[in-house]
Design an enzyme around this catalytic site. Sequence first.
Site, PDB file in Angstrom:
ATOM      1  N   ARG A 192       0.240 -12.422   5.391  1.00 42.98           N
ATOM      2  CA  ARG A 192       1.674 -12.662   5.184  1.00 42.98           C
ATOM      3  C   ARG A 192       2.524 -12.218   6.370  1.00 42.98           C
ATOM      4  NH1 ARG A 192       2.523 -10.748  -1.117  1.00 42.98           N
ATOM      5  NH2 ARG A 192       0.542 -11.525  -1.899  1.00 42.98           N
ATOM      6  N   ARG A 240      22.251  15.039  -8.251  1.00 41.28           N
ATOM      7  CA  ARG A 240      22.059  13.586  -8.175  1.00 41.28           C
ATOM      8  C   ARG A 240      22.121  12.950  -9.560  1.00 41.28           C
ATOM      9  NH1 ARG A 240      19.540  10.949  -3.726  1.00 41.28           N
ATOM     10  NH2 ARG A 240      19.366  12.325  -1.912  1.00 41.28           N
ATOM     11  N   PRO A 281       0.823  -1.214   0.000  1.00 38.30           N
ATOM     12  CA  PRO A 281       0.000   0.000   0.000  1.00 38.30           C
ATOM     13  C   PRO A 281       0.852   1.256   0.000  1.00 38.30           C
ATOM     14  CG  PRO A 281      -0.798  -1.579   1.614  1.00 38.30           C
ATOM     15  CD  PRO A 281       0.513  -2.090   1.127  1.00 38.30           C
ATOM     16  N   GLU A 282       0.429   2.235  -0.791  1.00 43.55           N
ATOM     17  CA  GLU A 282       1.128   3.503  -0.856  1.00 43.55           C
ATOM     18  C   GLU A 282       0.289   4.565  -0.136  1.00 43.55           C
ATOM     19  OE1 GLU A 282       2.521   4.353  -4.841  1.00 43.55           O
ATOM     20  OE2 GLU A 282       2.813   2.221  -5.268  1.00 43.55           O
ATOM     21  N   HIS A 287      -6.067 -15.121  10.383  1.00 46.70           N
ATOM     22  CA  HIS A 287      -5.080 -14.068  10.177  1.00 46.70           C
ATOM     23  C   HIS A 287      -5.424 -12.798  10.951  1.00 46.70           C
ATOM     24  CE1 HIS A 287      -3.328 -16.699   7.259  1.00 46.70           C
ATOM     25  NE2 HIS A 287      -4.307 -16.567   6.388  1.00 46.70           N
TER      26      HIS A 287
END
Length: 281
Positions: free
Chosen positions: A119, A160, A2-3, A100
């Site tokens: 997980r 950079r 997830p972002e 879970h």
Amino acid sequence: MPELPEVETVRRGLAPHLEGHVIARAEARRPDLRWPLPPDLVQVVTGARVTGLRRRSKYILVDLEDRGSILLHLGMSGRMLIEDALQGDFHRDPAILPRHDHVLFWNEQGTRITFNDARRFGMVDLVAPGATHPMLAHLGPEPLSDDFTPALLAEALAGRKSPIKAALLDQRIVAGLGNIYVSEALSRAGIDPRRASGRISDQRIAALVRHIRDVLTEAIAAGGSSLRDHRQATGELGYFQHSFRVYGREGAPCPTPGCTGTIRRVVQSGRSSFFCPDCQK
């Protein structure tokens, strides 16, 4: 993983059931997830009043009155489930298995908030009052905050040589961005993900900042992107995946008006980048 939009969507879904409420009961059904759970987790949070919910990068902070905060990270498959004492108020997908359910909280009204993680790459930790958790100590500005300006990004990128895609994924430069939304923002800004970070003009950086904000705002409004595991706290899917310009669209025509290019996929630092080589320079 997830972002920012997915985490923010979950935070907003949890807020009505936690903010201003007392955690009347808590239960930890295992000693660890990705890392060990705090041994005093249940003791600290039981009876605590929640004064607010915040998001920092991809983390959710549940602020407790006089007791610090709970720090949550969803990992790869973590979900926050809301189940009301009144049957039928919320729907639990039968594919989300109760075995879970690892950490559970009940508010004083009987609503159960469950951290379910198949997980076990997620994280639940405690932050002492007035302390900064090590995971949050070196994060860059929030991309939707006033602190994230073209001038600040230009300064961070100056000199950079690393690709702009890698730079935007560096949480020390800007917090919360991930593979999906960086690909989408770079597409809108017309910037090749392989371009050296320090070789982007100030004008293009300003456009990039604007597009990052727009992509994230639109994704939050759509409930995030549900590609595999993400669900909103109500159990609903996110819908922003239907608005992807490039992510996951290898071989598809470029959606930019007037462009005849085809979406291409390359691997950068072990992760897929999607872009149009014709209009992203």
